[in-house]
Scaffold this active site. Structure first.
Site, PDB file in Angstrom:
ATOM      1  N   ARG A  18      38.463 -54.329 -12.744  1.00 22.10           N
ATOM      2  CA  ARG A  18      38.136 -53.026 -11.843  1.00 22.10           C
ATOM      3  C   ARG A  18      37.834 -51.915 -12.634  1.00 22.10           C
ATOM      4  O   ARG A  18      36.999 -50.977 -12.294  1.00 22.10           O
ATOM      5  CB  ARG A  18      39.386 -52.840 -10.946  1.00 22.10           C
ATOM      6  CG  ARG A  18      39.452 -53.912  -9.948  1.00 22.10           C
ATOM      7  CD  ARG A  18      40.850 -53.859  -9.192  1.00 22.10           C
ATOM      8  NE  ARG A  18      41.911 -54.361  -9.761  1.00 22.10           N
ATOM      9  CZ  ARG A  18      42.868 -55.285  -9.134  1.00 22.10           C
ATOM     10  NH1 ARG A  18      42.557 -55.593  -8.054  1.00 22.10           N
ATOM     11  NH2 ARG A  18      43.667 -55.556  -9.954  1.00 22.10           N
ATOM     12  N   LYS A  62      48.417 -70.509 -15.787  1.00 26.48           N
ATOM     13  CA  LYS A  62      49.385 -70.422 -15.096  1.00 26.48           C
ATOM     14  C   LYS A  62      49.816 -69.101 -14.465  1.00 26.48           C
ATOM     15  O   LYS A  62      49.477 -68.044 -15.295  1.00 26.48           O
ATOM     16  CB  LYS A  62      50.601 -71.164 -15.859  1.00 26.48           C
ATOM     17  CG  LYS A  62      51.229 -70.127 -16.712  1.00 26.48           C
ATOM     18  CD  LYS A  62      52.467 -71.054 -17.476  1.00 26.48           C
ATOM     19  CE  LYS A  62      53.581 -70.546 -16.746  1.00 26.48           C
ATOM     20  NZ  LYS A  62      54.180 -69.300 -17.480  1.00 26.48           N
ATOM     21  N   ASP A  94      58.603 -70.697 -14.755  1.00 27.76           N
ATOM     22  CA  ASP A  94      57.895 -70.096 -15.764  1.00 27.76           C
ATOM     23  C   ASP A  94      57.846 -71.174 -17.070  1.00 27.76           C
ATOM     24  O   ASP A  94      56.825 -71.070 -17.543  1.00 27.76           O
ATOM     25  CB  ASP A  94      58.785 -68.952 -16.472  1.00 27.76           C
ATOM     26  CG  ASP A  94      57.876 -68.122 -17.453  1.00 27.76           C
ATOM     27  OD1 ASP A  94      56.735 -67.969 -17.261  1.00 27.76           O
ATOM     28  OD2 ASP A  94      58.631 -67.814 -18.398  1.00 27.76           O
ATOM     29  N   HIS A 149      55.266 -76.304 -19.034  1.00 24.85           N
ATOM     30  CA  HIS A 149      55.537 -76.787 -20.476  1.00 24.85           C
ATOM     31  C   HIS A 149      56.293 -77.884 -20.763  1.00 24.85           C
ATOM     32  O   HIS A 149      56.188 -78.715 -21.523  1.00 24.85           O
ATOM     33  CB  HIS A 149      55.727 -75.394 -21.230  1.00 24.85           C
ATOM     34  CG  HIS A 149      54.709 -74.315 -20.957  1.00 24.85           C
ATOM     35  ND1 HIS A 149      53.626 -74.146 -20.753  1.00 24.85           N
ATOM     36  CD2 HIS A 149      55.284 -72.672 -20.915  1.00 24.85           C
ATOM     37  CE1 HIS A 149      53.074 -72.708 -20.395  1.00 24.85           C
ATOM     38  NE2 HIS A 149      53.910 -72.142 -20.682  1.00 24.85           N
ATOM     39  N   LYS A 193      65.363 -67.295 -22.508  1.00 29.40           N
ATOM     40  CA  LYS A 193      65.007 -66.015 -23.137  1.00 29.40           C
ATOM     41  C   LYS A 193      66.195 -65.457 -24.111  1.00 29.40           C
ATOM     42  O   LYS A 193      67.269 -65.684 -23.428  1.00 29.40           O
ATOM     43  CB  LYS A 193      64.271 -65.205 -22.376  1.00 29.40           C
ATOM     44  CG  LYS A 193      63.153 -65.565 -21.557  1.00 29.40           C
ATOM     45  CD  LYS A 193      62.337 -64.664 -21.139  1.00 29.40           C
ATOM     46  CE  LYS A 193      60.945 -65.023 -20.508  1.00 29.40           C
ATOM     47  NZ  LYS A 193      60.011 -65.109 -21.663  1.00 29.40           N
TER      48      LYS A 193
END
Ligand code: BG6
Length: 516
Positions: free
Chosen positions: A69, A176, A263, A268, A368
């Site tokens: 954009r 993804k 996620d 994965h 994480k």
């Protein structure tokens, strides 16, 4: 008592003959990136294009047309990409290589919902096709947020990108997340299939493009010695880990809605599971490999939602310390709700109900802000059937383990028992270890771009696999998001190995995680 010394046998890579190791340079083509002013283009795609050019793997006749954009000139676009590539590859960056590549980079701003904009884009692409002699081969790369997937794909479909060129392929790469649950995934696949045929669609899972993930099948099926052992008779269980030191970074907007199961698991970890558990395909070609990966998903035992706590442990990081630096809790990260219930860790027991794997648990974990960055597949073999040394030795003999290291230090190691030199009877565990030299490893994005240019879908995900993995996980995710799964978050400290409940998941089965 001091730990016994564990000698390490280091492997070296033996380069094969030219014919087994060479990579073909793809045919000429053009690349249109939607979302070219964004992070993905700067951090991943542009450095990958640079390395491909540097290693002479990018076709000489090539152009990249970036769209987004933001209004920007070609010169400004090239300049921001130069800075990004320099930052990513400080040791490899050479002006002359960059200049030769940047001459083929162009920019065209577009509003994603403006039909006329796509007409202009097509004209621009056609002009570049003639100027660079790319023969009409064109790749559309969607590096845009999921909210605009449908707009972009539908508009691409309404413009005739074959106008003015007689030949050439049209491929589309989509990253993804492909959906948020089964319904949205089906909707995205429907949008894609309204415009493209399945052989033109490259659904990317960057884990599949990691060097040692590709190696799983070679390792399993190019060595006669492992396959006879690769089943419930010899394997006790498998642990698949993808742990990260990083926290949510600047992606709270997306992550708060996604959480770790969407996620990392739906894509994965499930792909690693499929490669580890699948049957040998008759041929190493995309369709056959996809079929076998699918059969693994078809054999996964549906999760028992009324006994959730026996199969899954979720976690969210709290404050902690990493290398002496204090780390904030997830709920203190920028953009995260102070009472967020989004999981940043999950451990899951998966059972595969087929002849090969009946009774062998696959434990998957990812999180994480854990102690180590590590992605690996650990195969734990069964113990020896009879302990003939038991009268002389107090300890159990450690069963053999095979570790396929996806990252870091791509390679593998196998633990075996040997006699300790000198003493009459003393066993020691040693590691046979092989590590790929960094220089031979193609980055995931280099691999993906090359394969897409060459029309090889082996390392991509077919629509049915996306559907089936969402079908398996959607009920589980919904159940964990309901009150049926009590959450006491945060439940692990940043820099730790995850929640203690995850240890219990394995100790209930008489097993323990490989330490992180
Ligand atoms: C992405 C996830 O797909 O994979 C991220 O969205 C995660 O949250 C990343 O950090 C991990 O990839 P890698 O290659 O660093 O292991």
């Amino acid at each position: 008592m001091a730990e016994p010394h564990k000698p390490e046998i280091r492997g070296t890579i033996i380069h094969g003959s030219e014919s087994t190791c060479s990579i073909d340079v793809p045919a000429p083509c053009g690349l249109i990136i939607f979302g070219a002013s964004g992070d993905l283009t700067h951090r991943k795609i542009a450095p990958a294009l640079y390395r491909l050019r540097k290693n002479r793997l990018l076709p000489e006749s090539f152009f990249m047309l970036g769209t987004a954009r933001t209004a920007m000139s070609n010169a400004a676009f090239r300049e921001t990409l130069r800075a990004a590539v320099q930052e990513s590859l400080p040791d490899e960056f050479r002006n002359e290589i960059w200049d030769s590549l940047a001459d083929s980079f162009f920019y065209h701003s577009i509003a994603y919902d403006d039909a006329a904009g796509y007409q202009h884009l097509q004209k621009r692409a056609l002009e570049l096709t003639h100027r660079f002699g790319t023969g009409g081969n064109l790749i559309f790369y969607l590096a845009v947020p999921p909210a605009v997937f449908t707009d972009v794909v539908t508009h691409i479909g309404q413009v005739n990108f074959s106008d003015g060129v007689r030949e050439g392929f049209r491929h589309i790469v989509i990253e993804k997340p492909i959906g948020h649950d089964i319904d949205s995934a089906l909707a995205i696949n429907k949008t894609l299939r309204a415009v493209f045929q399945e052989h033109q669609i490259y659904r990317m899972d960057h884990y599949l493009a990691k060097e040692n993930v590709q190696n799983i099948l070679m390792f399993r099926f190019a060595n006669a010695i492992f396959e006879p052992l690769w089943n419930r008779n010899f394997i006790d269980h498998v642990q698949i880990t993808a742990s990260e030191k990083l926290g949510v970074e600047h992606r709270a907007g997306y992550y708060e809605r996604a959480g770790i199961l969407r996620d990392m698991f739906q894509n994965h970890l499930f792909q690693l599971l499929a490669l580890t558990a699948m049957e040998p395909p008759a041929e190493f070609v995309a369709g056959r490999v996809h079929d076998e990966r699918m059969k693994v998903f078809q054999s996964v035992r549906p999760f028992q939602l009324d006994r959730l706590l026996e199969h899954i442990v979720l976690g969210q990081y709290g404050r902690g310390s990493m290398n002496g630096v204090d780390m904030p809790a997830y709920r203190e990260e920028h953009g995260v709700a102070r009472d967020s219930m989004t999981p940043t860790y999950a451990a899951l027991r998966v059972m595969i109900d087929n002849w090969r794997w009946k009774g062998v648990p696959f434990y998957l974990r990812s999180g994480k802000r854990l102690a180590q960055r590590c992605a690996e597949i650990a195969i734990f073999f069964k113990p020896v059937p009879h302990l003939m040394f038991s009268r002389l030795m107090h300890d159990q003999i450690e069963p053999n383990t095979l570790i396929l290291r996806v990252q870091p230090n791509e390679g593998m190691s196998m633990s075996i028992q040997v006699k300790n030199p000198g003493s009459r009877l003393c066993l020691n565990t040693v590691l046979m270890d092989f590590t790929y030299p960094r220089s031979v490893v193609l980055s995931e994005y280099e691999r993906v771009l090359l394969d897409c240019m060459q029309g090889d879908q082996l390392l991509f995900v077919r629509a049915d696999a996306v559907t089936l993995s969402w079908e398996l996980l959607t009920p589980l995710i919904r159940a964990t998001e309901s009150d049926a799964y009590p959450k006491y978050f945060p439940n692990y400290a940043a820099g730790s190995s995850g929640p203690v409940e995850a240890d219990a998941l394995l100790s209930l089965d008489g097993r323990s995680w490989r330490p992180l």
